[in-house]
Design a protein around this motif. Structure first.
Motif, short mmCIF file in Angstrom:
data_model
loop_
_atom_site.label_atom_id
_atom_site.label_comp_id
_atom_site.label_asym_id
_atom_site.label_seq_id
_atom_site.Cartn_x
_atom_site.Cartn_y
_atom_site.Cartn_z
N ALA A 107 49.60 8.16 16.46
CA ALA A 107 49.03 6.75 16.42
C ALA A 107 47.47 7.07 16.91
CB ALA A 107 49.71 6.11 17.83
N THR A 108 46.83 5.98 16.82
CA THR A 108 45.50 6.24 16.99
C THR A 108 45.01 5.52 18.07
OG1 THR A 108 43.00 6.42 16.08
CG2 THR A 108 44.52 4.76 14.93
N THR B 57 43.41 10.32 18.25
CA THR B 57 44.73 10.45 17.82
C THR B 57 45.63 11.16 18.87
OG1 THR B 57 43.91 11.04 15.38
CG2 THR B 57 46.21 11.85 16.07
N ARG C 239 58.33 8.01 19.82
CA ARG C 239 58.35 6.90 19.37
C ARG C 239 58.94 5.90 20.33
NH1 ARG C 239 62.07 6.40 14.27
NH2 ARG C 239 63.86 7.42 15.78
N ALA D 283 55.63 4.65 22.18
CA ALA D 283 54.88 3.91 21.39
C ALA D 283 55.71 2.52 21.13
CB ALA D 283 54.94 4.49 19.96
N THR D 284 56.90 2.44 20.98
CA THR D 284 57.54 1.32 20.90
C THR D 284 57.70 0.18 22.06
OG1 THR D 284 58.96 2.05 19.18
CG2 THR D 284 59.99 0.33 20.16
N ASP E 215 54.08 -1.27 22.34
CA ASP E 215 53.50 -1.74 21.43
C ASP E 215 52.54 -1.21 20.53
OD1 ASP E 215 54.85 -3.90 20.02
OD2 ASP E 215 53.69 -5.44 21.15
N ILE E 216 52.53 0.03 20.43
CA ILE E 216 51.50 0.95 19.96
C ILE E 216 51.68 0.98 18.46
CG2 ILE E 216 50.23 3.23 19.95
CD1 ILE E 216 50.81 3.36 22.74
N THR E 217 50.84 0.65 17.61
CA THR E 217 51.27 0.88 16.07
C THR E 217 51.12 2.49 15.93
OG1 THR E 217 50.08 -1.15 15.82
CG2 THR E 217 50.60 0.42 13.83
N PHE E 218 52.19 2.96 14.92
CA PHE E 218 52.20 4.40 14.81
C PHE E 218 52.69 4.53 13.24
CE2 PHE E 218 56.42 3.03 16.44
CZ PHE E 218 57.25 3.61 15.43
N GLU E 219 52.49 5.88 12.99
CA GLU E 219 52.89 6.19 11.54
C GLU E 219 53.91 7.58 11.77
OE1 GLU E 219 49.89 6.66 8.73
OE2 GLU E 219 49.17 4.69 9.23
#
Length: 143
Positions: free
Chosen positions: A26-27, A50, A55, A58-59, A62-66
């Motif tokens: 994530a960034t 970065t 996961r 992040a979930t 509510d952090i957008t991730f890849e």
């Protein structure tokens, strides 16, 4: 404490440990770390910070991730100036159609591989080590 620099020793001694958690990248555009986040890795880039975190973290925040991935730790203390170790590993993974995001830390190298390819990655790493040990030859193995 200096790490190993000899490529053949690194490859022959290669053992890998798969972590249980699923990690994501994530960034943070402003670099502000959300409260309660404990990233596995953090790197400041011009565009933002970065972070590699679980996961779940992040979930929950509510952090957008890849790139959901698994982390594989290479259990040999490789030198930070060892030449070719990660190149051999990355090339072999690429032969099998797998990308990798390697991170070299002080004591170990860590590979972030696609979550659904973790078992493939572990088998490929075992193959690299076995091939290197066979190159060593029976005379050097005590036989």
């Amino acid at each position: 404490m200096t790490g190993e620099t000899d490529l053949e020793i690194l490859l022959q001694s290669l053992s890998a440990e798969l972590t249980e958690d699923v990690f994501v990248f994530a960034t943070l555009p402003d670099g502000a770390m959300p409260r309660g986040i404990h990233p596995r890795m953090m790197f400041q880039e011009t565009e933002g910070t970065t972070i590699v975190l679980t996961r779940q973290e992040a979930t929950e925040r509510d952090i957008t991730f890849e790139f959901p991935c698994r982390m594989i730790t290479l259990n040999i203390h490789s030198s930070l100036d060892a030449v070719g170790f990660i190149a051999v590993i990355a090339a072999e993974l690429a032969k099998h159609g797998m990308g990798v995001n390697p991170v070299s830390a002080f004591y170990h190298d860590h590979l972030f591989v696609p979550e659904d390819r973790k078992d493939d990655a572990m088998k490929i790493l075992e193959g690299i080590a076995e091939k290197a040990r066979l190159r060593k030859g029976p005379a050097m193995n005590g036989g």
